[in-house]
Design a protein around this motif. Structure first.
Motif, PDB file in Angstrom:
ATOM      1  N   ALA A 194       9.521   3.378   4.280  1.00 41.36           N
ATOM      2  CA  ALA A 194       9.328   4.332   3.370  1.00 41.36           C
ATOM      3  C   ALA A 194       9.475   3.777   2.082  1.00 41.36           C
ATOM      4  O   ALA A 194       9.953   2.544   1.808  1.00 41.36           O
ATOM      5  N   VAL A 195       8.904   4.354   1.096  1.00 41.81           N
ATOM      6  CA  VAL A 195       9.093   3.827  -0.286  1.00 41.81           C
ATOM      7  C   VAL A 195      10.485   3.891  -0.780  1.00 41.81           C
ATOM      8  O   VAL A 195      10.950   3.168  -1.601  1.00 41.81           O
ATOM      9  N   HIS A 196      11.360   4.854  -0.360  1.00 43.42           N
ATOM     10  CA  HIS A 196      12.622   5.050  -0.839  1.00 43.42           C
ATOM     11  C   HIS A 196      13.807   4.199  -0.313  1.00 43.42           C
ATOM     12  O   HIS A 196      13.317   3.463   0.517  1.00 43.42           O
TER      13      HIS A 196
ATOM     14  N   LEU B  70       0.926  -1.124   0.084  1.00 48.43           N
ATOM     15  CA  LEU B  70      -0.049   0.115  -0.117  1.00 48.43           C
ATOM     16  C   LEU B  70       0.853   1.173  -0.044  1.00 48.43           C
ATOM     17  O   LEU B  70       1.768   1.481   0.780  1.00 48.43           O
ATOM     18  N   ARG B  71       0.779   1.986  -0.986  1.00 48.67           N
ATOM     19  CA  ARG B  71       1.630   3.469  -1.203  1.00 48.67           C
ATOM     20  C   ARG B  71       0.575   4.446  -1.325  1.00 48.67           C
ATOM     21  O   ARG B  71       0.447   5.006  -2.589  1.00 48.67           O
ATOM     22  N   PRO B  72       0.026   5.210  -0.351  1.00 50.00           N
ATOM     23  CA  PRO B  72      -0.444   6.317  -0.466  1.00 50.00           C
ATOM     24  C   PRO B  72       0.275   7.682  -0.441  1.00 50.00           C
ATOM     25  O   PRO B  72       1.176   7.749   0.010  1.00 50.00           O
TER      26      PRO B  72
ATOM     27  N   GLY C 122       3.968  -1.438 -10.279  1.00 55.12           N
ATOM     28  CA  GLY C 122       3.761  -0.685  -8.787  1.00 55.12           C
ATOM     29  C   GLY C 122       4.982  -0.068  -8.217  1.00 55.12           C
ATOM     30  O   GLY C 122       5.011   1.049  -7.662  1.00 55.12           O
ATOM     31  N   ASP C 123       6.079  -0.673  -8.427  1.00 48.87           N
ATOM     32  CA  ASP C 123       7.535  -0.176  -7.786  1.00 48.87           C
ATOM     33  C   ASP C 123       7.750   1.100  -8.564  1.00 48.87           C
ATOM     34  O   ASP C 123       8.166   2.149  -8.089  1.00 48.87           O
ATOM     35  N   ILE C 124       7.680   0.929 -10.036  1.00 42.41           N
ATOM     36  CA  ILE C 124       8.137   2.216 -10.595  1.00 42.41           C
ATOM     37  C   ILE C 124       7.039   3.331 -10.460  1.00 42.41           C
ATOM     38  O   ILE C 124       7.641   4.491 -10.235  1.00 42.41           O
TER      39      ILE C 124
ATOM     40  N   SER D 204       4.929   4.014  -8.096  1.00 42.81           N
ATOM     41  CA  SER D 204       5.045   4.545  -6.914  1.00 42.81           C
ATOM     42  C   SER D 204       6.143   5.598  -6.384  1.00 42.81           C
ATOM     43  O   SER D 204       5.951   6.500  -6.005  1.00 42.81           O
ATOM     44  N   ASP D 205       7.163   5.424  -7.184  1.00 47.25           N
ATOM     45  CA  ASP D 205       8.376   6.518  -7.219  1.00 47.25           C
ATOM     46  C   ASP D 205       7.780   7.764  -8.071  1.00 47.25           C
ATOM     47  O   ASP D 205       8.056   8.884  -7.542  1.00 47.25           O
ATOM     48  N   GLU D 206       7.267   7.170  -8.937  1.00 45.32           N
ATOM     49  CA  GLU D 206       6.482   8.574  -9.713  1.00 45.32           C
ATOM     50  C   GLU D 206       5.702   9.320  -8.896  1.00 45.32           C
ATOM     51  O   GLU D 206       5.692  10.690  -8.940  1.00 45.32           O
TER      52      GLU D 206
END
Ligand code: NAI
Ligand code: MG
Length: 343
Positions: free
Chosen positions: A268-270, A101-103, A237-239, A241-243
């Protein structure tokens, strides 16, 4: 008595690599000031695991998560090319953390205002199964590289159901399924087909549409407001979510949760940001927002709200920001300003 005042909740804390220990220490300090209910069991993984005991994913760390079923994790460095397999991927597999989950939300007004998008990423299958091998050609041992990806109907259904249930629970209106079913007809075609089947159970409650991933990436830049939730295969989703992080000011403002039936790991996403590690200037907000997701997960939504509000006030009203957001504050200065806002 509020849920957040009840007995301590055992949770595993993995400081991680690079900026991980800096942002994790800052986050724990803020959680302490908030009166968060976690009782931490500190464990190591990644390069930190190798340095301590020789293992990137020590058995003691796995045991701890088996016991607590809850973890806050700093980023882990993964060698590029050769070397050990991604510990992040191994953790997701080991605990069947099928949903990522990446809001993202606009916190700091910037290039785009009023962004509010939730990305749900299939977290175990797809191309990240990474069944890879080389075929030697002549005297070149790496003459050909082969990759096999895998999606199961069951896995596709589970992640689609997670996304639609999330939408209902959080009042979301539309899910866009992201795929490349024009080229990867089986791998991502199954994902799209299954998502549409699941969507039919939610008709009238949650709308569904779909985008081919490349067009979606462009649309996110041109008109991100058309999107409410994105449902993505693992790699896409990985790509994306950084965008998404880029839409709201960068990787310093993007949290993530890895959710399974029996455990959940927040991060964190990073990544470990080796270029700024050890300099005390990392932005801890992504990790703090991830801790906010963790508080919501354990039923302490009241504390999560206080935390999120204090983050907004520190960044916008006090204008205390780390360099990635154009400010001059160190991690420590930001953290102390945030704690003052909690007081
Ligand atoms: P990265 O996300 O670590 O860094 C990309 C850029 O964003 C860098 O310029 C970095 O300084 C900046 N950045 C990232 N987080 C920041 C923060 N909190 N504050 C300020 N600036 C920040 O991606 P990169 O460099 O591609 O990967 C580094 C390592 O992290 C690799 O070993 C990779 O495998 C690993 N990684 C681990 C993840 C995890 O543990 N979940 C996720 C992504 C990458
Ligand atoms: Mg990533």
């Amino acid at each position: 008595m509020s849920s957040s005042k009840s007995s301590p909740i055992p949770a595993t804390l993995i400081p991680g690599d690079g900026i991980g220990p800096e942002i994790t220490a800052a986050t724990v300090k803020v959680l302490d000031a908030l009166g968060a209910p976690f009782a931490w069991d500190i464990q190591h993984a990644g390069m930190a695991g190798i340095e301590r005991g020789g293992e990137p994913l020590p058995e003691t760390t796995l045991d701890s998560i088996r016991r607590t079923r809850l973890a806050l994790k700093g980023p882990l460095t993964t060698p590029v090319g050769g070397g050990f397999r991604s510990v992040n991927v191994r953790l997701r597999e080991a605990f069947s953390l099928h949903a990522n989950l990446r809001p993202v939300r606009t916190i700091v007004p910037g290039r785009y205002d009023d962004i509010d998008i939730v990305l749900v990423r299939e977290n175990i299958g797809g191309l990240y199964v990474a069944h890879e091998h080389y075929i030697p050609i002549g005297d070149d041992p790496h003459g050909v590289a082969v990759l096999t990806g895998m999606n199961t109907r069951e896995g596709c259904r589970r992640i689609a159901q997670y996304a639609f249930d999330y939408a209902v629970k959080h009042g979301r209106k539309k899910i866009t399924v992201v795929h490349k079913a024009n080229v990867l007809k089986a791998l991502t075609g199954l994902f799209l087909e299954t998502a549409r089947e699941v969507a039919s159970d939610y008709e009238g409650r949650v709308a569904v549409d779909d985008r081919i991933v490349d067009a979606c990436a462009m649309q996110l830049v041109l008109n991100p407001w058309q999107f409410d939730m994105l449902l993505c295969t693992n790699l896409f989703g990985d790509i994306l979510s950084d965008e998404l992080a880029g839409l709201v000011g960068g990787l310093g403002l993007a949290p993530g949760a890895n959710i399974g039936a029996d455990a959940a790991i927040f991060e964190a996403v990073h990544g470990s940001a080796p270029d700024i590690a050890g300099r005390g200037i990392a932005n801890p907000v992504s990790q703090m927002l991830a801790a906010g997701l963790m508080l919501e997960h354990v039923g302490a939504g009241d504390l999560a709200q206080r935390l999120n509000q204090a983050i907004r006030q520190t960044l916008n009203d006090d204008n205390v920001r780390t360099p990635d957001l154009g400010g001059h504050a160190s991690t420590a200065v930001f953290t102390d300003a945030l704690i003052a806002r909690l007081g």
